[in-house]
Write an enzyme that holds these catalytic residues in place. Structure first.
Site, PDB file in Angstrom:
ATOM      1  N   SER A   1     -10.778  -5.651  -0.500  1.00 46.51           N
ATOM      2  CA  SER A   1     -11.517  -4.659  -0.085  1.00 46.51           C
ATOM      3  C   SER A   1     -12.754  -3.480  -1.398  1.00 46.51           C
ATOM      4  O   SER A   1     -11.703  -3.038  -2.121  1.00 46.51           O
ATOM      5  CB  SER A   1     -10.977  -3.534   0.798  1.00 46.51           C
ATOM      6  OG  SER A   1     -11.523  -2.335   1.614  1.00 46.51           O
ATOM      7  N   ALA A   2     -13.639  -3.244  -1.059  1.00 45.21           N
ATOM      8  CA  ALA A   2     -14.244  -2.674  -2.104  1.00 45.21           C
ATOM      9  C   ALA A   2     -13.835  -1.345  -2.321  1.00 45.21           C
ATOM     10  O   ALA A   2     -14.274  -0.580  -4.046  1.00 45.21           O
ATOM     11  CB  ALA A   2     -15.922  -3.289  -2.068  1.00 45.21           C
TER      12      ALA A   2
ATOM     13  N   ASN B   1       1.307  -1.742  -0.214  1.00 46.37           N
ATOM     14  CA  ASN B   1       0.095  -0.113  -0.239  1.00 46.37           C
ATOM     15  C   ASN B   1       0.855   1.014  -0.494  1.00 46.37           C
ATOM     16  O   ASN B   1       0.135   2.414  -0.970  1.00 46.37           O
ATOM     17  CB  ASN B   1      -1.135   0.313   1.181  1.00 46.37           C
ATOM     18  CG  ASN B   1      -0.120   0.093   2.198  1.00 46.37           C
ATOM     19  OD1 ASN B   1       0.978  -0.969   2.765  1.00 46.37           O
ATOM     20  ND2 ASN B   1      -0.386   0.481   3.435  1.00 46.37           N
TER      21      ASN B   1
ATOM     22  N   THR C   1     -27.294  -8.988  10.188  1.00 50.24           N
ATOM     23  CA  THR C   1     -27.378  -9.115   8.477  1.00 50.24           C
ATOM     24  C   THR C   1     -26.586  -8.248   7.695  1.00 50.24           C
ATOM     25  O   THR C   1     -26.052  -7.951   7.935  1.00 50.24           O
ATOM     26  CB  THR C   1     -28.377  -8.133   9.587  1.00 50.24           C
ATOM     27  OG1 THR C   1     -29.180  -8.356   9.882  1.00 50.24           O
ATOM     28  CG2 THR C   1     -29.647  -7.774   7.853  1.00 50.24           C
TER      29      THR C   1
ATOM     30  N   GLN D   1      -4.818  -3.971  -2.184  1.00 43.68           N
ATOM     31  CA  GLN D   1      -4.140  -2.743  -3.096  1.00 43.68           C
ATOM     32  C   GLN D   1      -3.971  -3.623  -4.226  1.00 43.68           C
ATOM     33  O   GLN D   1      -3.880  -2.746  -5.643  1.00 43.68           O
ATOM     34  CB  GLN D   1      -3.045  -2.487  -2.878  1.00 43.68           C
ATOM     35  CG  GLN D   1      -3.207  -1.725  -1.082  1.00 43.68           C
ATOM     36  CD  GLN D   1      -3.352  -0.231  -1.285  1.00 43.68           C
ATOM     37  OE1 GLN D   1      -4.157   0.350  -2.504  1.00 43.68           O
ATOM     38  NE2 GLN D   1      -4.029   0.071  -0.119  1.00 43.68           N
TER      39      GLN D   1
ATOM     40  N   CYS E   1       4.628  12.275  12.010  1.00 41.70           N
ATOM     41  CA  CYS E   1       3.833  13.308  12.339  1.00 41.70           C
ATOM     42  C   CYS E   1       2.360  12.875  11.793  1.00 41.70           C
ATOM     43  O   CYS E   1       1.431  13.607  12.212  1.00 41.70           O
ATOM     44  CB  CYS E   1       4.022  14.354  12.231  1.00 41.70           C
ATOM     45  SG  CYS E   1       5.384  14.115  13.114  1.00 41.70           S
TER      46      CYS E   1
END
Lengths: 153, 394
Positions: B202-203, B154, B240, B182, B328
Site C-alpha cells: 500500500s503506497a 501494524n 480505468t 507495514q 473505545c
C-alpha cells in the site's frame, strides 16, 4: 471521536474527581474487560446528596458522563437523583456518539449502585431503587453477550 | 512547542505525501488526462507511464513487471490474493492457514471464506507476537492450499521470518501470501530471495498517495479475474487506472528504497529514545511486541490502570496524534485482537498506546512528548479506581 464541546470540556476539566473517605454510599459498576469502571462516592444527609465524587477508568465519554452525573445529583434529594437517567446525563452533555451511549448508562448505574449501598447500610428501602445489574454482575452496560443495557438507550 | 505545531505519531495509519511524489503526480492529475486505454498520443503517454511505473516497482522488488498488479491499496490486495487463490485452488483443497494477529483485511477475507465452506486455521503467536515455525508445520493438512502471514504487524511492529515460513509452506506445495503493507519502506524486500507467491503493498504507508496499492502474484499462480470489465491489469482487474496514483507509488517506493538505511537509522534512534524514556520514567508500563524483531518506527506501550482513548484525547489536546488498541477507539467493545493474541489481559489491552514514527519526526518532538506524557498518565491514574485499588493493596 466526534465528541461535543461539552463532553470535551468535562473530560478536560472533570468535576468532583476523587474519593470521599467517610462516604455514606459507594457504588462501583462496569468491569475491566470492557474497559469501563466507575466508582461513585456519596455523602448523604437528611435524604439529600450533599457531596458526590467519582473515580473512573474509561474512555473520554466515561469520564465526562461521570463528571456530569456527579454535578447533576449534588444537592438533590434522593428521590430527585433517582429521576436522573442516562438520557438526562447525555442531554446535559449535548449528546454522545452512538457507540458511547453505554457510558451514560454506566453513569446512571453508578449513582444507583451508590444509593443502593447507602440504603443497605442504613436498612432503608428507597422506592424504585434496585441493585443495578451492572453492579451485581459486573457486566458491561452495552448489551454484550446478549445482555441488554438495563437503562433507556 | 508552539501551540500550532502538530506532532504526528501515527505513521502506521498513514504518512504525509512527499513533495517529490506530489510533483511527479501533478501532471497526471491535470494535463495528462487521457484514458490510458485510448490510442491517441495523450492517452499513450499515460499508458507508458503506467508500464514504466510497473517496471520500476518490479525492479525494486526483483520480480517481473507482469507479476505486479495495481489495486486500490492494501485491503484490496489482501482480499484479491486470498479470495482468488482460494477460488482458483479449491479443487485441490479447502484449508487455509493464517495467524491471529493479521490485519482485518486478511482476517475478514478468511472469515468470508469460512462462510463459503473453507476451513481456516488461525496460528497463535508468542508473547511478542512471533509465529512458531512448528505451529505452522503442525497446522498444515493434506488439503491446505494457502498460508497468509503478515510481514510486520501494524500494531506491535513484530517482524516475522517470512522467508522461513514460506519455505515450510513450499515444502508441502502450499502457496504463501504475505501482507507486507507495514514492512515496505522499512525492510528491503527481494522477492526472488523471499520466495513468497503473493504480496500486498500500500503506497500511503511510505509517503505515497492514498487509494493506490499493488499485489504481487508470482507467474506460476493461477490468477482469476477479480473485477470484470475492460482489459486493464492483464484483464484481471478491470477499470480505468489511477494513473497519478500509480506514478506516485512508483516514485514513493523509489525514494523509500534509496533512503531506507538512512531513514531506518534515524527513526530507530528516535524510537529507542521514546522506549527508554518512557520505561525509565513511568512505572507500570509494558512495551508490547518484540524488542529486537520490530519495525524501526513502531512503539506500543500498555499503561496499567488507564484507558487508551482517554490517553489519546489528552495527547490530542497537546497536539500529539497517536493511536491505541483500546476498544473505545474502534467502536467495538473488544480491544485489539493483536494485543489479546499476545496474551495481554483486557485492561492492559485497553490501556495501550501506539506511536509510529516517520522520517519527519524530530528529536525536539520526542523531548516534548517525553516531557508531557508522565503528567497525563498521572492525571488519568489519579482518576482511576483501578489505581486506587492497587495502592490500597500495596
Amino acid at each position: 471521536m466526534n465528541y461535543s464541546e461539552k463532553v470535551m470540556e468535562h473530560f478536560n476539566n472533570p468535576r468532583n474527581v476523587g474519593e470521599i473517605v467517610d462516604a455514606d454510599g459507594v457504588g462501583i459498576v462496569g468491569n475491566k474487560k470492557c474497559g469501563d469502571i466507575m466508582k461513585m462516592y456519596l455523602k448523604i444527609k437528611n435524604d439529600v446528596i450533599e457531596d458526590a465524587k467519582f473515580k473512573t477508568f474509561g474512555c473520554g465519554a466515561a469520564i465526562a458522563t461521570s463528571s456530569m452525573a456527579t454535578e447533576l445529583i449534588k444537592g438533590k434529594k434522593i428521590s430527585e437523583a433517582l429521576k436522573i437517567t442516562n438520557k438526562t446525563v447525555m442531554e446535559a452533555l449535548d449528546g454522545l456518539p452512538p457507540v458511547k451511549v453505554h457510558c451514560s448508562c454506566l453513569a446512571e448505574q453508578a449513582v444507583h449502585a451508590a444509593l443502593f449501598d447507602y440504603a443497605q447500610k442504613n436498612n432503608l428501602e428507597i422506592k424504585g431503587l434496585k441493585m443495578p445489574e451492572d453492579a451485581k454482575e459486573k457486566t458491561c452496560c452495552a448489551g454484550k453477550n446478549g445482555k441488554k443495557c438495563s437503562c433507556a438507550n | 512547542m508552539n501551540e500550532k505545531e502538530i506532532i504526528y505519531f501515527d505513521n502506521a495509519a498513514t504518512t504525509r505525501l512527499d513533495d517529490e511524489v506530489l510533483n511527479e503526480m501533478l501532471p497526471y492529475l491535470k494535463d495528462y488526462y487521457g484514458n490510458p486505454s485510448s490510442i491517441y498520443k495523450l492517452a499513450q503517454k499515460n499508458k507508458n507511464a503506467i508500464e514504466r511505473a510497473r517496471q520500476d516497482i518490479a525492479d525494486i522488488f526483483n520480480c517481473r513487471a507482469s507479476e505486479i498488479y495495481f489495486t486500490s491499496g492494501g485491503t484490496e490486495s489482501d482480499n484479491w490474493a486470498i479470495k482468488s487463490i482460494a477460488e482458483a485452488y479449491k479443487s485441490k483443497g479447502k484449508h487455509i492457514i493464517t495467524s491471529e494477529i493479521e490485519h482485518h483485511a486478511v482476517l475478514n477475507s478468511c472469515k468470508y471464506l469460512e462462510s463459503q465452506g473453507f476451513r481456516v486455521s488461525y496460528l497463535k503467536v508468542d508473547k511478542n507476537g512471533l509465529i512458531d515455525e512448528n505451529e505452522l508445520k503442525k497446522n498444515i493438512c493434506d488439503d491446505t492450499i494457502l498460508v497468509s502471514i503478515m510481514f510486520a504487524n501494524n500494531e506491535i511492529g513484530t517482524i516475522q521470518d517470512i522467508k522461513k515460513l514460506a519455505e515450510i509452506a513450499h515444502e508441502k506445495n502450499i502457496l504463501f501470501h504475505t501482507d507486507a503493507v507495514q514492512a515496505v519502506g522499512y525492510i528491503k524486500i527481494d522477492l526472488k530471495d523471499l520466495g513468497v507467491d503473493a504480496m500486498s503493498v500500500s503506497a500511503h504507508k511510505f509517503y505515497g498517495p492514498k487509494g493506490i496499492g499493488a499485489l504481487y502474484l508470482n507467474k506460476k499462480i493461477k490468477v482469476l479475474s477479480y473485477l470484470h470489465g475492460g482489459a486493464q491489469e492483464f484483464s484481471k482487474r478491470a477499470g480505468t487506472e489511477n494513473v497519478a496514483g500509480i506514478v506516485g507509488m512508483a516514485k514513493a517506493l523509489e525514494l523509500a528504497y534509496n533512503n531506507l538505511e538512512k531513514n531506518n537509522l534515524y527513526v530507530k534512534d528516535l524510537r529507542d529514545k521514546i522506549i527508554d524514556g518512557v520505561l525509565n520514567n513511568i512505572s507500570h508500563v509494558k512495551l508490547n511486541g518484540d524488542r529486537e524483531k520490530r519495525l524501526a518506527n513502531n512503539i506500543n506501550f500498555s499503561f496499567e490502570f488507564i484507558e487508551g482513548e482517554s490517553l489519546l484525547l489528552m495527547l490530542d489536546a497537546k497536539n500529539i496524534f497517536a493511536s491505541s488498541g483500546s476498544a473505545c477507539t474502534s467502536g467495538s467493545l473488544d480491544p485489539s485482537h493483536v494485543l489479546l493474541a499476545i496474551g495481554l489481559p483486557h485492561e492492559l489491552a485497553h490501556g495501550s498506546l501506539r506511536i509510529t514514527l516517520g522520517k519527519h519526526n524530530t528529536q525536539k518532538e520526542i523531548d516534548y512528548f517525553l516531557n508531557v506524557l508522565p503528567d497525563i498518565v498521572k492525571k488519568l491514574r489519579d482518576m482511576s479506581p483501578l489505581y486506587e485499588e492497587y495502592l490500597s493493596k500495596k
